[in-house]
Design a protein around this motif. Sequence first.
Motif, mmCIF file in Angstrom:
data_model
loop_
_atom_site.group_PDB
_atom_site.id
_atom_site.type_symbol
_atom_site.label_atom_id
_atom_site.label_comp_id
_atom_site.label_asym_id
_atom_site.label_seq_id
_atom_site.Cartn_x
_atom_site.Cartn_y
_atom_site.Cartn_z
ATOM 1 N N LYS A 22 0.830 -1.202 0.000
ATOM 2 C CA LYS A 22 0.000 0.000 0.000
ATOM 3 C C LYS A 22 0.865 1.253 0.000
ATOM 4 O O LYS A 22 0.527 2.239 -0.653
ATOM 5 C CB LYS A 22 -0.903 -0.001 1.234
ATOM 6 C CG LYS A 22 -1.805 1.197 1.317
ATOM 7 C CD LYS A 22 -2.635 1.186 2.577
ATOM 8 C CE LYS A 22 -3.437 2.467 2.660
ATOM 9 N NZ LYS A 22 -3.876 2.768 3.991
ATOM 10 N N THR A 23 1.992 1.222 0.711
ATOM 11 C CA THR A 23 2.837 2.408 0.796
ATOM 12 C C THR A 23 3.778 2.539 -0.402
ATOM 13 O O THR A 23 4.419 3.563 -0.559
ATOM 14 C CB THR A 23 3.679 2.387 2.089
ATOM 15 O OG1 THR A 23 4.463 1.196 2.119
ATOM 16 C CG2 THR A 23 2.780 2.442 3.311
ATOM 17 N N SER A 24 3.879 1.511 -1.235
ATOM 18 C CA SER A 24 4.740 1.567 -2.417
ATOM 19 C C SER A 24 3.931 2.050 -3.615
ATOM 20 O O SER A 24 2.802 1.628 -3.825
ATOM 21 C CB SER A 24 5.308 0.192 -2.733
ATOM 22 O OG SER A 24 6.077 -0.280 -1.663
ATOM 23 N N SER A 25 4.557 2.916 -4.396
ATOM 24 C CA SER A 25 3.888 3.379 -5.606
ATOM 25 C C SER A 25 4.156 2.388 -6.733
ATOM 26 O O SER A 25 5.028 1.523 -6.642
ATOM 27 C CB SER A 25 4.391 4.768 -5.998
ATOM 28 O OG SER A 25 5.735 4.691 -6.429
ATOM 29 N N VAL A 26 3.421 2.516 -7.814
ATOM 30 C CA VAL A 26 3.608 1.641 -8.975
ATOM 31 C C VAL A 26 5.013 1.827 -9.537
ATOM 32 O O VAL A 26 5.669 0.857 -9.924
ATOM 33 C CB VAL A 26 2.529 1.928 -10.046
ATOM 34 C CG1 VAL A 26 2.806 1.150 -11.315
ATOM 35 C CG2 VAL A 26 1.158 1.603 -9.503
ATOM 36 N N ASP A 27 5.504 3.070 -9.539
ATOM 37 C CA ASP A 27 6.850 3.338 -10.042
ATOM 38 C C ASP A 27 7.905 2.666 -9.173
ATOM 39 O O ASP A 27 8.882 2.128 -9.683
ATOM 40 C CB ASP A 27 7.097 4.840 -10.115
ATOM 41 C CG ASP A 27 8.410 5.168 -10.801
ATOM 42 O OD1 ASP A 27 8.649 4.641 -11.907
ATOM 43 O OD2 ASP A 27 9.206 5.942 -10.215
ATOM 44 N N ASP A 28 7.718 2.681 -7.846
ATOM 45 C CA ASP A 28 8.665 2.021 -6.949
ATOM 46 C C ASP A 28 8.717 0.519 -7.218
ATOM 47 O O ASP A 28 9.790 -0.086 -7.228
ATOM 48 C CB ASP A 28 8.286 2.254 -5.486
ATOM 49 C CG ASP A 28 8.494 3.677 -5.045
ATOM 50 O OD1 ASP A 28 9.267 4.409 -5.697
ATOM 51 O OD2 ASP A 28 7.871 4.069 -4.033
ATOM 52 N N GLN A 30 7.938 -1.008 -10.054
ATOM 53 C CA GLN A 30 8.567 -1.238 -11.355
ATOM 54 C C GLN A 30 10.084 -1.089 -11.274
ATOM 55 O O GLN A 30 10.825 -1.869 -11.876
ATOM 56 C CB GLN A 30 8.005 -0.288 -12.400
ATOM 57 C CG GLN A 30 6.616 -0.643 -12.850
ATOM 58 C CD GLN A 30 6.076 0.335 -13.882
ATOM 59 O OE1 GLN A 30 6.617 1.419 -14.067
ATOM 60 N NE2 GLN A 30 4.993 -0.058 -14.535
ATOM 61 N N GLN A 31 10.560 -0.110 -10.524
ATOM 62 C CA GLN A 31 12.002 0.066 -10.375
ATOM 63 C C GLN A 31 12.619 -1.105 -9.608
ATOM 64 O O GLN A 31 13.734 -1.524 -9.903
ATOM 65 C CB GLN A 31 12.327 1.388 -9.670
ATOM 66 C CG GLN A 31 12.087 2.607 -10.531
ATOM 67 C CD GLN A 31 12.911 2.592 -11.802
ATOM 68 O OE1 GLN A 31 14.104 2.335 -11.775
ATOM 69 N NE2 GLN A 31 12.265 2.858 -12.924
#
Length: 79
Positions: A22-28, A30-31
Amino acid sequence: MQALMFFIAIGTLVVGLFYTLKTSSVDDIQQAALLPFADDPEAANKITQSTGMTFDKIVNGVELDLTAAPNDSTDSFVA
């Protein structure tokens, strides 16, 4: 009693995973998926060309020189 501990452990695992994702973004996320290729610029370029995903950071690898380490008998496994 063992069943109760099992369900508490599973519940803790589920809550921990939910909170982490929940605290991670989609970009995080993917990286993080691209990290295994971040130390090889050639592989990073191939991944970028084939998927269109870009790397935020490409790490330059450093060769490990084992001959430069001190030869101390206290940090080796000598029988």
